[in-house]
Design a protein around this motif. Structure first.
Motif, short mmCIF file in Angstrom:
data_model
loop_
_atom_site.label_atom_id
_atom_site.label_comp_id
_atom_site.label_asym_id
_atom_site.label_seq_id
_atom_site.Cartn_x
_atom_site.Cartn_y
_atom_site.Cartn_z
N ASP A 29 38.34 37.05 36.92
CA ASP A 29 39.61 36.44 36.55
C ASP A 29 40.20 35.65 37.71
OD1 ASP A 29 39.55 37.63 34.04
OD2 ASP A 29 40.68 39.39 34.70
N ALA A 30 40.05 36.19 38.91
CA ALA A 30 40.64 35.58 40.11
C ALA A 30 39.85 36.03 41.33
CB ALA A 30 42.11 35.99 40.25
N PHE A 86 37.36 40.07 44.27
CA PHE A 86 37.25 39.59 42.90
C PHE A 86 38.09 40.50 42.00
CE2 PHE A 86 32.71 38.26 44.12
CZ PHE A 86 33.14 37.01 44.53
N PHE A 87 38.72 39.90 41.00
CA PHE A 87 39.56 40.66 40.07
C PHE A 87 39.07 40.43 38.65
CE2 PHE A 87 41.90 39.83 43.87
CZ PHE A 87 42.66 40.97 44.09
N LEU A 88 38.94 41.51 37.91
CA LEU A 88 38.57 41.46 36.50
C LEU A 88 39.38 42.50 35.75
CD1 LEU A 88 36.82 40.47 34.13
CD2 LEU A 88 35.19 42.27 34.72
N ASP A 89 40.16 42.08 34.77
CA ASP A 89 41.02 42.98 34.00
C ASP A 89 41.89 43.77 34.96
OD1 ASP A 89 39.86 41.96 31.72
OD2 ASP A 89 38.34 43.53 31.60
N ASP A 90 41.73 45.11 35.01
CA ASP A 90 42.56 45.92 35.91
C ASP A 90 41.79 46.43 37.13
OD1 ASP A 90 40.89 47.69 34.63
OD2 ASP A 90 42.45 49.14 34.11
N HIS A 144 44.91 41.65 34.75
CA HIS A 144 44.61 40.46 33.96
C HIS A 144 45.22 39.21 34.61
CE1 HIS A 144 42.95 42.92 30.70
NE2 HIS A 144 43.96 43.75 30.94
N LEU A 145 44.88 39.01 35.86
CA LEU A 145 45.42 37.89 36.63
C LEU A 145 44.81 36.56 36.22
CD1 LEU A 145 45.28 39.68 40.10
CD2 LEU A 145 47.40 38.91 38.96
N ASP A 146 45.52 35.50 36.52
CA ASP A 146 44.98 34.15 36.29
C ASP A 146 44.35 33.56 37.55
OD1 ASP A 146 45.81 34.00 33.60
OD2 ASP A 146 47.83 33.43 34.22
N PHE A 194 49.47 35.96 43.94
CA PHE A 194 48.80 36.31 42.69
C PHE A 194 49.52 35.61 41.54
CE2 PHE A 194 47.77 39.91 45.47
CZ PHE A 194 46.40 40.04 45.26
N PHE A 195 48.78 34.91 40.72
CA PHE A 195 49.34 34.13 39.62
C PHE A 195 49.05 34.79 38.28
CE2 PHE A 195 48.69 31.32 43.13
CZ PHE A 195 49.69 30.36 43.06
#
Length: 434
Positions: free
Chosen positions: A92-93, A111-115, A143-145, A162-163
């Protein structure tokens, strides 16, 4: 010679012709697998981040692109957990951590994915990951953009932005405090990037540059990412560049500023190298020094100013982000430096007040603290037709075409009567081609 080890764009001296779009899917004019996505078609990226060596990585679905050139590849070829077997597949971000006080985290990629959050170093997932976002970044939503690092000086403190939608969650790295702002004037960012002290929000196949503290947008935006952040046929605001062979390398000038940023000048182009972690980037000279429409002959830096010499004129710019031309300039060489004639190269060592000017087979030392300027010493040189020179902690480097000469000190150069053996510029030094 580590000084030039990351000059990976080569000294991009020649414009290459625009490449036509062929029937087979291409990027950068090269044939690629039709099954791979092509960012030249216009892609909304999932995430963008530089790695620890300054290479910018663009993510889309199960694929990524390394740098501004080249075709897509599967993400799990670099980050093996980014695949369906590990139930990740995409991100996600992403951002690269800027935490100079904590070397355990500095330059790690998150890296970010969901939570969930995943921390990588040297393309290896660190022990204990993935974790809940709340475990590593309390107060940051799931759930970041998009996400982007923001070092102190550009933000109030070392931070991460963080957006999510129009909300921006500013995370203080040291205190772990989170402040939320709403920037409704900015498009919803699907990815974000800090690049050469500027901040970019990517949305669709476009981007918008913004201020990292206020979210303010100045200038005409959005702009097409294909014109600025990738090599695509029929796109580009400054043309496509070709990396030269090492035997064809020729530079006009080199200098470094008071923050250690190095500038390499070649024809209408300059390359700026901030550090190993930020890589090297090429731009038209007029993008930064707008009055220099015909390149430069020599450059040196002194007392928070860049001295740019072209013909019989000297332009002096402040070392501020805007590179502001000092009022009253340009002035003649005679008026500013007390010399006349074509300048081949110039260099200044450390915080000294003496600049060394090379003209033909002569070297002149000029006292910048004197008014008017005066030549304090002059020396004959054993070589001529010098293109550029630089002084750093390892000595003086004198460049002539695809070769260079190394001297331990400026005094050694001035007293030399026989030139040392010329050494050839190599791919390891400048990223040029064999």
């Amino acid at each position: 010679m580590k000084l030039f080890a990351t000059l990976c764009l080569g000294l991009v001296l020649r414009l290459s012709a625009s490449l036509p779009v062929a029937d087979v899917t291409k990027e950068d004019g090269a044939v690629q697998d039709a099954a791979l996505p092509n960012r030249c078609d216009g892609i909304e990226f999932d995430a963008i981040t530089p790695d620890e060596k300054g290479k910018v990585i663009f993510f889309k679905g199960a694929h990524l692109w390394k740098g501004f050139h080249g075709p897509a590849q599967l993400s799990n070829e670099l980050f093996k957990e980014l695949d369906d077997d590990h139930n990740i597949g995409h991100v996600d971000a992403a951002f690269r951590m800027h935490d100079p006080e904590n070397h355990d985290d500095h330059d790690h990629i998150y890296f970010f994915l969901d939570d969930k959050v995943f921390s990588y170093y040297n393309q290896t997932l660190e022990s204990g990951y993935p974790k809940s976002i709340q475990d590593d970044f309390p107060g940051v939503p799931s759930h970041l953009d998009a996400a982007v690092e923001c070092p102190k000086g550009e933000c109030v403190t070392d931070s991460v932005l963080f957006f999510k939608g129009h909300d921006v969650h500013v995370y203080d790295i040291a205190t772990k405090a989170v402040k939320t702002k709403t920037w409704s004037n900015l498009p919803v960012c699907t990815s974000a990037l800090r690049w050469l002290e500027h901040y970019y929000c990517f949305h669709g196949h476009n981007f918008t540059r913004f201020h990292p503290v206020s979210g303010e947008v100045n200038g005409t935006y959005p702009k097409d990412a294909r014109d600025y952040f990738t090599d695509c046929p029929n796109f580009g605001h400054g043309g496509n560049y070709k990396i030269p062979k090492c035997s064809e390398v020729k530079i006009d000038a080199i200098t470094s500023d008071n923050q250690g940023k190095k500038y390499f000048f070649a024809g209408p182009i300059y390359m700026r190298l901030d550090s190993q972690r930020d890589g090297l980037h090429a731009f038209p000279i007029v993008r930064t020094w707008k009055e220099l429409t015909n390149g430069v002959d020599a450059v040196f830096s002194h007392a928070d100013k860049h001295y740019m010499i072209k013909g019989d004129q000297v332009y002096i710019y402040k070392m501020d982000p805007h590179k502001t031309l000092i009022e009253g300039y340009p002035k003649s060489l005679k008026e500013e430096l007390g010399i006349e004639g074509h300048v081949d190269a110039a260099f200044l060592c450390g915080d000294e007040n003496t600049v060394s000017i090379i003209q033909g087979k002569k070297l002149y030392d000029i006292d910048l603290s004197a008014t008017p300027r005066i030549v304090t010493k002059d020396y004959p040189l054993p070589i001529s037709d010098i293109d550029a020179a630089l002084c750093d902690s390892k000595g003086v480097y004198v460049f002539k075409g695809p070769s260079y000469y190394h001297y331990e000190t400026a005094f050694t150069l001035g007293m030399a009567r026989i030139a040392p053996v010329a050494e050839s510029i190599t791919p390891d030094m400048m990223g040029c081609l064999e």
